[in-house]
Design a protein around this motif. Structure first.
Motif, PDB file in Angstrom:
ATOM      1  N   LEU A   1       0.763  -1.297   0.075  1.00 42.33           N
ATOM      2  CA  LEU A   1      -0.185   0.078   0.014  1.00 42.33           C
ATOM      3  C   LEU A   1       0.882   1.260  -0.141  1.00 42.33           C
ATOM      4  CD1 LEU A   1      -2.736  -0.716   2.344  1.00 42.33           C
ATOM      5  CD2 LEU A   1      -2.954  -0.890  -0.029  1.00 42.33           C
ATOM      6  N   ASP A   2       0.686   2.354  -1.027  1.00 44.08           N
ATOM      7  CA  ASP A   2       1.505   3.354  -1.049  1.00 44.08           C
ATOM      8  C   ASP A   2       0.558   4.335  -0.288  1.00 44.08           C
ATOM      9  OD1 ASP A   2       2.647   5.649  -1.631  1.00 44.08           O
ATOM     10  OD2 ASP A   2       2.432   5.450  -3.997  1.00 44.08           O
ATOM     11  N   ARG A   3       1.275   4.845   1.247  1.00 39.78           N
ATOM     12  CA  ARG A   3       0.429   5.802   1.913  1.00 39.78           C
ATOM     13  C   ARG A   3       1.405   6.963   1.928  1.00 39.78           C
ATOM     14  NH1 ARG A   3      -3.231   3.094   5.269  1.00 39.78           N
ATOM     15  NH2 ARG A   3      -2.710   0.981   5.132  1.00 39.78           N
ATOM     16  N   THR A   4       2.224   7.084   0.702  1.00 35.85           N
ATOM     17  CA  THR A   4       3.088   8.354   0.638  1.00 35.85           C
ATOM     18  C   THR A   4       2.163   9.841   0.278  1.00 35.85           C
ATOM     19  OG1 THR A   4       3.761   7.953  -1.632  1.00 35.85           O
ATOM     20  CG2 THR A   4       5.191   7.160   0.080  1.00 35.85           C
ATOM     21  N   GLY A   5       1.378   9.681  -0.568  1.00 41.27           N
ATOM     22  CA  GLY A   5       0.556  10.648  -1.218  1.00 41.27           C
ATOM     23  C   GLY A   5       0.986  11.271  -2.508  1.00 41.27           C
ATOM     24  N   LYS A   6       2.127  10.582  -2.903  1.00 44.56           N
ATOM     25  CA  LYS A   6       2.665  10.904  -4.361  1.00 44.56           C
ATOM     26  C   LYS A   6       1.813  10.622  -5.426  1.00 44.56           C
ATOM     27  CE  LYS A   6       7.440  10.104  -2.585  1.00 44.56           C
ATOM     28  NZ  LYS A   6       8.528   9.120  -2.746  1.00 44.56           N
ATOM     29  N   THR A   7       1.961  11.700  -6.523  1.00 47.14           N
ATOM     30  CA  THR A   7       1.293  11.636  -7.678  1.00 47.14           C
ATOM     31  C   THR A   7       1.700  10.285  -8.373  1.00 47.14           C
ATOM     32  OG1 THR A   7       0.849  14.141  -7.517  1.00 47.14           O
ATOM     33  CG2 THR A   7       0.889  12.955  -9.948  1.00 47.14           C
ATOM     34  N   ARG A   8       0.923   9.896  -9.292  1.00 49.37           N
ATOM     35  CA  ARG A   8       1.371   8.709  -9.929  1.00 49.37           C
ATOM     36  C   ARG A   8       0.672   8.744 -11.567  1.00 49.37           C
ATOM     37  NH1 ARG A   8      -0.499   3.845  -6.860  1.00 49.37           N
ATOM     38  NH2 ARG A   8       1.081   4.484  -5.315  1.00 49.37           N
TER      39      ARG A   8
ATOM     40  N   SER B   1      -8.251   0.815  -6.838  1.00 50.70           N
ATOM     41  CA  SER B   1      -6.718   1.091  -7.028  1.00 50.70           C
ATOM     42  C   SER B   1      -6.192  -0.466  -6.048  1.00 50.70           C
ATOM     43  CB  SER B   1      -6.168   2.201  -6.221  1.00 50.70           C
ATOM     44  OG  SER B   1      -5.045   2.295  -6.096  1.00 50.70           O
ATOM     45  N   LYS B   2      -5.031  -0.669  -6.650  1.00 53.75           N
ATOM     46  CA  LYS B   2      -4.404  -2.026  -6.186  1.00 53.75           C
ATOM     47  C   LYS B   2      -3.521  -1.345  -4.808  1.00 53.75           C
ATOM     48  CE  LYS B   2      -3.123  -3.277 -10.323  1.00 53.75           C
ATOM     49  NZ  LYS B   2      -2.251  -3.969 -11.156  1.00 53.75           N
ATOM     50  N   THR B   3      -2.916  -0.110  -5.151  1.00 56.76           N
ATOM     51  CA  THR B   3      -2.117   0.223  -4.115  1.00 56.76           C
ATOM     52  C   THR B   3      -2.372   1.530  -3.187  1.00 56.76           C
ATOM     53  OG1 THR B   3      -1.059   1.822  -5.711  1.00 56.76           O
ATOM     54  CG2 THR B   3      -0.129  -0.594  -5.880  1.00 56.76           C
ATOM     55  N   LEU B   4      -3.481   2.244  -3.579  1.00 59.47           N
ATOM     56  CA  LEU B   4      -3.908   3.191  -2.646  1.00 59.47           C
ATOM     57  C   LEU B   4      -4.712   2.564  -1.958  1.00 59.47           C
ATOM     58  CD1 LEU B   4      -4.706   6.181  -5.233  1.00 59.47           C
ATOM     59  CD2 LEU B   4      -2.646   6.191  -3.480  1.00 59.47           C
TER      60      LEU B   4
ATOM     61  N   LYS C   1      -3.632  12.251  -8.282  1.00 60.66           N
ATOM     62  CA  LYS C   1      -3.204  13.119  -7.258  1.00 60.66           C
ATOM     63  C   LYS C   1      -3.909  12.642  -5.781  1.00 60.66           C
ATOM     64  CE  LYS C   1      -1.222  17.109  -9.201  1.00 60.66           C
ATOM     65  NZ  LYS C   1      -0.931  18.327  -8.972  1.00 60.66           N
ATOM     66  N   PRO C   2      -3.260  11.681  -4.840  1.00 59.86           N
ATOM     67  CA  PRO C   2      -3.945  11.662  -3.607  1.00 59.86           C
ATOM     68  C   PRO C   2      -4.183  13.093  -3.034  1.00 59.86           C
ATOM     69  CG  PRO C   2      -2.408  10.073  -4.055  1.00 59.86           C
ATOM     70  CD  PRO C   2      -2.234  11.081  -5.051  1.00 59.86           C
ATOM     71  N   MET C   3      -5.592  13.125  -2.362  1.00 62.50           N
ATOM     72  CA  MET C   3      -5.755  14.267  -1.708  1.00 62.50           C
ATOM     73  C   MET C   3      -5.633  14.192  -0.103  1.00 62.50           C
ATOM     74  SD  MET C   3      -8.662  15.771  -3.923  1.00 62.50           S
ATOM     75  CE  MET C   3      -8.855  17.361  -3.390  1.00 62.50           C
TER      76      MET C   3
ATOM     77  N   GLN D   1      -3.762   6.715   7.305  1.00 62.49           N
ATOM     78  CA  GLN D   1      -2.788   6.051   7.777  1.00 62.49           C
ATOM     79  C   GLN D   1      -3.119   4.833   8.635  1.00 62.49           C
ATOM     80  OE1 GLN D   1       0.518   6.996   6.655  1.00 62.49           O
ATOM     81  NE2 GLN D   1      -0.841   8.184   5.301  1.00 62.49           N
ATOM     82  N   PRO D   2      -2.193   3.775   8.833  1.00 63.33           N
ATOM     83  CA  PRO D   2      -2.436   2.727   9.747  1.00 63.33           C
ATOM     84  C   PRO D   2      -2.957   2.994  11.202  1.00 63.33           C
ATOM     85  CG  PRO D   2      -0.439   2.402   8.694  1.00 63.33           C
ATOM     86  CD  PRO D   2      -0.821   3.996   8.303  1.00 63.33           C
ATOM     87  N   ASP D   3      -2.252   4.176  11.670  1.00 60.98           N
ATOM     88  CA  ASP D   3      -2.814   4.698  13.176  1.00 60.98           C
ATOM     89  C   ASP D   3      -4.103   5.393  13.111  1.00 60.98           C
ATOM     90  OD1 ASP D   3      -2.223   7.416  11.932  1.00 60.98           O
ATOM     91  OD2 ASP D   3      -0.605   7.565  13.229  1.00 60.98           O
ATOM     92  N   GLY D   4      -4.856   5.648  11.882  1.00 63.73           N
ATOM     93  CA  GLY D   4      -6.082   6.341  11.914  1.00 63.73           C
ATOM     94  C   GLY D   4      -5.949   7.810  11.484  1.00 63.73           C
TER      95      GLY D   4
END
Length: 163
Positions: A42-49, A80-83, A139-141, A145-148
């Motif tokens: 899972l991509d939790r970075t918020g980077k554009t792809r 999405s497979k990764t978001l 572009k993720p807005m 995150q895992p901690d909520g």
């Protein structure tokens, strides 16, 4: 007969000991399963792809998505497979500049080279239906995150929600 029972009992004890000694599957191995609701990366970075987008066909309408809700063709749902599920993202069609904001509620697409599936309503807004696929920028807005908590993504500064 007594010898058969003793041999069977001995084999049963050996088998149960061997099974108990086996190492349990790691969480990574479980997540790597293709049927797992949690992809291993899972991509939790918020980077554009960038990649190709497609849209849900009618056979998927009303089917359950990964988050447990039903696919509504008039929604802003996407896969999405990764978001992470719950991510909101701005998707822009790179051919025509049209964009819309979606919520990741499902897993997929499972076609090589595609990074997102969108609802038919979103596909209309993006001008995606004519060709079936299009090159897009995602572009993720807001990225859960895992901690909520929620992390702002690359699209968080975009004030326009759609064109």
């Amino acid at each position: 007969m007594e010898r058969y029972l003793l041999t069977s009992l001995f084999l049963l004890c050996c088998l149960s000991t061997a099974l108990a000694a086996q190492k349990p599957a790691s969480a990574d191995a479980v997540q790597a399963s293709p049927n797992s609701p949690h992809p291993p990366h899972l991509d939790r970075t918020g980077k554009t792809r960038k990649g190709k987008a497609s849209y849900y066909g009618s056979k998927f309408y009303s089917r359950k998505m990964a988050d447990g809700t039903r696919m509504d063709p008039q929604s802003n749902s996407a896969a999405s497979k990764t978001l992470p599920l719950g991510t909101t993202a701005k998707i822009t069609n790179l051919k025509n500049g049209s964009s819309d904001v979606v919520e990741i509620r499902d897993r997929g697409p499972y076609v090589k080279g595609r990074i997102v599936d969108v609802s038919p309503q979103t596909a209309d807004k993006l001008g995606l239906k004519e060709g079936g696929t299009a090159p897009v920028e995602v572009k993720p807005m807001e990225v859960p995150q895992p901690d909520g908590s929620v992390k702002p993504g690359a699209g968080a500064t975009d004030t326009r929600r759609a064109q």
